[in-house]
Motif scaffolding. Structure first.
Motif, mmCIF file in Angstrom:
data_model
loop_
_atom_site.group_PDB
_atom_site.id
_atom_site.type_symbol
_atom_site.label_atom_id
_atom_site.label_comp_id
_atom_site.label_asym_id
_atom_site.label_seq_id
_atom_site.Cartn_x
_atom_site.Cartn_y
_atom_site.Cartn_z
ATOM 1 N N GLY A 36 -5.637 -9.188 42.137
ATOM 2 C CA GLY A 36 -4.919 -8.392 43.113
ATOM 3 C C GLY A 36 -2.973 -7.629 43.483
ATOM 4 O O GLY A 36 -2.413 -9.293 43.132
ATOM 5 N N SER A 37 -2.521 -7.203 43.364
ATOM 6 C CA SER A 37 -1.707 -6.527 43.443
ATOM 7 C C SER A 37 -0.777 -5.807 45.124
ATOM 8 O O SER A 37 -1.812 -4.914 44.949
ATOM 9 N N VAL A 38 0.059 -6.003 45.626
ATOM 10 C CA VAL A 38 0.219 -6.035 46.752
ATOM 11 C C VAL A 38 1.635 -4.709 46.913
ATOM 12 O O VAL A 38 3.224 -5.436 46.582
ATOM 13 N N LEU A 39 2.259 -3.133 46.635
ATOM 14 C CA LEU A 39 3.573 -2.671 46.974
ATOM 15 C C LEU A 39 4.160 -1.976 48.182
ATOM 16 O O LEU A 39 3.391 -1.395 49.163
ATOM 17 N N ILE A 40 5.451 -2.330 48.459
ATOM 18 C CA ILE A 40 5.643 -2.383 49.729
ATOM 19 C C ILE A 40 6.585 -1.746 49.469
ATOM 20 O O ILE A 40 7.462 -1.330 48.439
ATOM 21 N N GLU A 41 7.317 -0.865 50.107
ATOM 22 C CA GLU A 41 8.089 0.601 50.025
ATOM 23 C C GLU A 41 8.549 0.356 52.028
ATOM 24 O O GLU A 41 8.106 0.711 52.819
ATOM 25 N N ALA A 42 10.361 -0.309 51.892
ATOM 26 C CA ALA A 42 10.334 -0.571 52.923
ATOM 27 C C ALA A 42 9.897 -1.412 53.757
ATOM 28 O O ALA A 42 9.542 -1.949 53.857
ATOM 29 N N ASP A 43 9.443 -0.582 55.273
ATOM 30 C CA ASP A 43 8.473 -1.416 56.183
ATOM 31 C C ASP A 43 7.146 -1.285 56.726
ATOM 32 O O ASP A 43 6.538 -1.697 57.008
ATOM 33 N N HIS A 44 6.477 -0.717 55.121
ATOM 34 C CA HIS A 44 5.354 -0.123 55.578
ATOM 35 C C HIS A 44 4.434 -0.412 53.357
ATOM 36 O O HIS A 44 5.026 -0.365 52.794
ATOM 37 N N ILE A 45 3.621 -0.448 54.004
ATOM 38 C CA ILE A 45 2.874 -1.276 52.177
ATOM 39 C C ILE A 45 2.122 0.916 52.217
ATOM 40 O O ILE A 45 1.425 1.483 52.844
ATOM 41 N N VAL A 46 2.735 0.704 51.023
ATOM 42 C CA VAL A 46 1.960 1.794 49.926
ATOM 43 C C VAL A 46 0.359 1.781 49.452
ATOM 44 O O VAL A 46 0.002 2.794 50.043
ATOM 45 N N ALA A 47 0.755 0.518 48.402
ATOM 46 C CA ALA A 47 -1.056 0.613 48.429
ATOM 47 C C ALA A 47 -1.334 -1.082 48.102
ATOM 48 O O ALA A 47 -0.341 -2.085 47.983
ATOM 49 N N VAL A 48 -2.708 -0.970 47.536
ATOM 50 C CA VAL A 48 -2.710 -2.535 47.389
ATOM 51 C C VAL A 48 -4.150 -2.456 46.132
ATOM 52 O O VAL A 48 -4.775 -1.073 46.226
ATOM 53 N N GLY A 49 -4.284 -3.328 45.278
ATOM 54 C CA GLY A 49 -5.235 -2.700 43.718
ATOM 55 C C GLY A 49 -4.296 -3.761 43.199
ATOM 56 O O GLY A 49 -3.531 -4.841 42.875
ATOM 57 N N ALA A 50 -5.513 -3.253 41.398
ATOM 58 C CA ALA A 50 -4.843 -4.365 40.435
ATOM 59 C C ALA A 50 -2.757 -3.752 40.266
ATOM 60 O O ALA A 50 -3.696 -2.200 39.908
ATOM 61 N N LEU A 51 -2.177 -5.094 39.160
ATOM 62 C CA LEU A 51 -1.777 -3.943 38.782
ATOM 63 C C LEU A 51 -1.455 -2.947 37.864
ATOM 64 O O LEU A 51 -0.320 -2.209 38.044
ATOM 65 N N ASP A 52 -1.866 -2.833 36.737
ATOM 66 C CA ASP A 52 -2.587 -1.928 35.728
ATOM 67 C C ASP A 52 -2.362 -0.683 36.464
ATOM 68 O O ASP A 52 -1.894 0.870 36.504
#
Ligand SMILES: O=C(O)CC1=NCN=C1
Ligand SMILES: [Zn+2]
Length: 424
Positions: A36-52
């Protein structure tokens, strides 16, 4: 800043549709995302899931993100240590040696040591020195992957020193990366000069201290040491009810050394949590389950005092939501290693690998009224994230007694990298 943590062997999300602390089999459902991958923007989580999938859903963010390669490692929410006596003066290794030579915790306390010894040292220590000492403790917690820590007062037992402890915690909440959540515990012990006049001290806590704590907004919670030889259930109830009337959420040190119906009292007053519970009764456990009271279990204290461990397995099976914590304090649990506590919970309280992950993230967050903001990796939650240098979550307790923390992201900022604290 935009961060993309990519290609982790596992992302332990603790994601769930359940509102509130997890119980029974829910404590085992940790919602692992493989590769899995985790996308973060500023101080919060945007999404978690497969990179593609993240590349499809958030192409601009992924494009501009700073990437952290987590391949071969795992990712999980920042740990929450929901029970510590963080701010204190001095150390008590000499008492540790006395216990190894046959003295008991209560014998030492009744002889003027224990909490009284730390109270003396805390009264003598300046704000500045307490601040510096506590800052160093928070640095150690952060390097162990802890991103939120609770801090109880209780080593003053007079208003000036209780206030000093709470102000140190409040100042560090503003200056240190880690989040500090304060609990007033003026009823941690009866000061020596009130011996035989315990109810008078209870009145001091209720009439003199609690109103000022509320007025100065120095704490969110109010805790009391309900223990034979310290505060009775009746005195504890008076203190907790008085705090509730002032908006302070009740917590209680319950059934630590002697069975004293502290768990029953926790359920009765609607405490958010009852803590220790080494010798809680079956009836007390049942009432906590009915009331939804969180059990904060502290196996480090049982280990260090060579006392019986709390019946964590039974509590989970009976429907009590369980969190675990270090109980970091200079007397009964001088450790800041929440990972070691997780191992003790597996080895001595019959908890599973998944349950101890729940107990140090989402359930610990709910014990601090923060379950909606932290404790799981879900969209819009705070970006408190830890990367651990193990191949899968089972290895966290398999390679025991070690700190596997590699990278810590706090509020969307990298604060620990390769185990090294990035101090500004
Ligand atoms: O001994 C200490 O300083 C901390 C403690 N409070 C209640 N039990 C242990
Ligand atoms: Zn404690």
């Amino acid at each position: 800043m935009t961060i993309l943590i990519k290609n982790a062997n596992e992302v332990i999300t603790l994601k769930s549709n359940i509102q509130g602390p997890r119980t029974k089999e829910q404590m085992r459902e940790i919602a692992v995302v493989e590769n899995g991958s985790v996308l973060i923007e500023a101080d919060h989580i945007v999404a978690v899931g497969a990179l593609d999938q993240l590349e499809v859903d958030f192409p601009d963010l992924v494009k501009k993100a700073e990437t952290i390669d987590a391949s071969g490692k795992i990712v999980m929410p920042g740990l929450v240590d929901c029970h510590t006596h963080l701010v204190h003066g001095g150390t008590r290794e000499q008492e540790f040696n006395m216990r190894l030579n046959g003295s008991t915790y209560m014998e030492i306390m009744n002889a003027g040591g224990g909490i009284h010894a730390t109270t003396k040292r805390t009264r003598e220590t300046s704000f500045e020195d307490l601040y510096e000492k506590t800052m160093q403790h928070l640095d150690v917690f952060l390097k162990h992957g802890v991103t939120t820590v609770e801090a109880k007062s209780g080593y003053g037992l007079d208003w000036e020193t209780e206030k000093k402890q709470l102000e140190v915690a409040k100042q560090l909440q503003a200056t240190h990366d880690i989040d500090v959540v304060s609990t007033f515990m003026g009823a941690h012990a009866v000061p020596r000069d009130y011996k035989g006049r315990e109810d008078e001290f209870v009145d001091v806590v209720i009439k003199d201290m609690l109103p000022k704590v509320a007025e100065l907004e120095l704490a969110e919670f109010n805790d009391v040491f309900c223990e034979k030889g310290v505060f009775t259930p009746e005195q504890s109830q008076r203190i907790l009810e008085a705090g509730k009337a002032l908006g302070l959420t009740p917590k209680i040190h319950a059934d630590e050394i002697e069975p004293y119906k502290g768990a029953e009292l926790a359920a009765e007053v609607g405490a958010i949590s009852a803590e220790h519970l080494l010798v809680a009764s079956d009836e007390g456990i049942k009432k906590m389950a009915e009331a939804g009271t969180i059990a904060v279990l502290l196996p480090g204290t049982a280990f260090f005092l060579r006392a019986p461990f709390a019946r964590g397995r039974l509590m989970i099976d009976e429907g009590v939501p369980v969190a675990i914590s270090t109980d970091f304090n200079p007397g009964s649990s001088p450790t800041m290693s929440l990972p070691f506590i997780m191992n003790l919970a597996c080895m001595h309280m019959g908890m599973t690998l998944e349950e101890v992950l729940t107990a140090t993230t989402i359930n610990a967050a709910y014990a601090l009224n923060r379950g909606e903001q932290i404790g799981s990796l879900e969209a819009d939650k705070k970006a408190d994230v830890v990367i651990l240098d193990v191949a899968n979550y089972k290895q966290l307790q398999y390679f025991y007694g070690m700190n596997h923390t590699h990278t810590v992201i706090k509020n969307g900022q990298v604060v620990v990298q390769n185990g090294i604290l990035l101090k500004d």
